[in-house]
Design an enzyme around this catalytic site. Sequence first.
Site, PDB file in Angstrom:
ATOM      1  N   HIS A   1       0.846  -1.190   0.000  1.00  0.00           N
ATOM      2  CA  HIS A   1       0.000   0.000   0.000  1.00  0.00           C
ATOM      3  C   HIS A   1       0.882   1.240   0.000  1.00  0.00           C
ATOM      4  O   HIS A   1       2.103   1.142   0.096  1.00  0.00           O
ATOM      5  CB  HIS A   1      -0.949  -0.020   1.201  1.00  0.00           C
ATOM      6  CG  HIS A   1      -2.011  -1.057   1.088  1.00  0.00           C
ATOM      7  ND1 HIS A   1      -2.000  -2.215   1.827  1.00  0.00           N
ATOM      8  CD2 HIS A   1      -3.084  -1.142   0.271  1.00  0.00           C
ATOM      9  CE1 HIS A   1      -3.036  -2.958   1.490  1.00  0.00           C
ATOM     10  NE2 HIS A   1      -3.717  -2.333   0.540  1.00  0.00           N
TER      11      HIS A   1
ATOM     12  N   ASP B   1      -0.018   6.947  -3.481  1.00  0.00           N
ATOM     13  CA  ASP B   1      -1.296   6.593  -4.124  1.00  0.00           C
ATOM     14  C   ASP B   1      -1.750   7.662  -5.122  1.00  0.00           C
ATOM     15  O   ASP B   1      -2.145   7.346  -6.243  1.00  0.00           O
ATOM     16  CB  ASP B   1      -2.407   6.458  -3.073  1.00  0.00           C
ATOM     17  CG  ASP B   1      -2.468   5.071  -2.459  1.00  0.00           C
ATOM     18  OD1 ASP B   1      -1.662   4.216  -2.859  1.00  0.00           O
ATOM     19  OD2 ASP B   1      -3.318   4.849  -1.580  1.00  0.00           O
TER      20      ASP B   1
END
Length: 420
Positions: free
Chosen positions: A160, A190
Amino acid sequence: MTSSPSDKQSYPCPGLESVFFGSVCVCVCVCVREREREMALSGVRVIELAGLAPAPFCGMILSDFGARVIRVDRTKVTMAMDSLARGKQSVALNLKSPQGVAVLKKLCIQSDIVLEPYRKGVMEKLGLGPEELLKENPRLIYARLTGYGQSGSYAKTAGHDINYLAMSGLLSMLGRSSEKPYAPLNLVADFAGGGLMCALGIVLALLERSKSGQGQIIDASMVEGAAYVGSFMWKSRSLGLWNRPRGENMLDSGAPFYDTYQTSDGKHMAVGAIEPQFYDQLIQGLGLDAASLPPQMSFSDWPELRQTFARVFAEKTQAEWSRIFDGTDACVTPVLPLDEAGSHPHNRERGSFLMDAQDEVSPRPAPVLSRTPARPCLSRDPVVGEHTRSVLEEYGFDPAHIEQLLSAGVVECNKAKARL
Ligand SMILES: C[C@H](CCC[C@@H](C)[C@H]1CC[C@H]2[C@@H]3[C@H](O)C[C@@H]4C[C@H](O)CC[C@]4(C)[C@H]3C[C@H](O)[C@]12C)C(=O)SCCNC(=O)CCNC(=O)[C@H](O)C(C)(C)COP(=O)(O)OP(=O)(O)OC[C@H]1O[C@@H](n2cnc3c(N)ncnc32)[C@H](O)[C@@H]1OP(=O)(O)O
């Protein structure tokens, strides 16, 4: 200084002002009419395979600037995970069925862009890898948005934002003095290094395709995207900007003139007074005597100077400090919470935030193009499978075939529930 966040007139959307004086229905009609006007990506067709955060953001950027974005969701899901679905349509499709794979293939080869957020190898396993699809549509732009990229020993490993940021080198620089590294939400990998960088890659590939007539594969790694966003950190090391430990440099909260301070009402002010002429205005606004303070760039005096600034900022409210510093070049601004950012006079004057048909406030697309600005859709987000039938019809599936796919559970149609 600020008006109520529920004041709809606070959120003008360029060309859509009248929306906020009418009903929700008026809002949607105007929205559709506005979106029919030419935008930078009008006519571009995108198939976005549903992902977690970076790919949805990439898809939303493309949609905001006029692309037709069809998100392919799983079947049998009760709720879309995509909170970045503005302007998208949803087709619910079971890719565990060979028929589902065939449907997706037909959608992809009639599109300009495929955006896929899966672990390396997933699309190939389905027979939908880029070689396969580019053979059928050589103009296809196949964007692969992953954490570690399509090669290297981590390519198939789960991760992540925080992992990608760590691998980029940047996380080691983020955090306060004597504290452990700290990830600034999931903004850097992200969204900046992932979704936004992938959108840039897509726009570059579209531009190139207009000359060569050929598509290509985009390998967007969030580690590399984040690192690239951070190029300044590498390339400014020779300036000595990062020589000190984490949290003790000029731009990482080490300097008292580049930090936040609490005000008497528990709010905060942000200070970014780097250049001497701006620093002078900070000192003046704080009511301090420059002659009694150490030199601005004396590292060893920074802790004491920070204490002085903190003591002074704690004497007035945020609104009082804003009145003092507004209109000066001291580089001092209020730290606004999300629900106040849209109603700040500056942001309101520019229409920097918009309100959608569900009264949700969000940032307007940036940057603003003078002739063909983004015209974000203001109607509600799609429910999963809401557009399955209409999209399949449009992509050339005959009605009997669609019924067969529906009854076999390969695709799913869902309706939005009425809001009472
Ligand atoms: C920090 C962020 C992540 C934040 C995300 C949060 C916002 C959300 C995380 C959890 C969510 C909540 C939760 O789900 C519960 C609720 C659900 C409800 O619906 C909504 C509310 C929830 C509370 C919900 C709310 C939020 O959404 C959450 C809190 C990030 O960093 S995101 C960046 C992640 N990294 C990447 O994207 C890099 C590239 N991708 C990967 O590395 C992998 O995809 C990943 C992310 C590691 C996931 O790996 P996974 O093993 O799960 O998948 P893959 O290996 O990629 O394979 C996909 C398989 O799925 C099959 N498939 C795909 N589409 C379909 C389909 N239509 N039909 C059938 N099957 C499908 C595909 O074939 C693959 O199958 P195989 O494994 O058999 O090959």
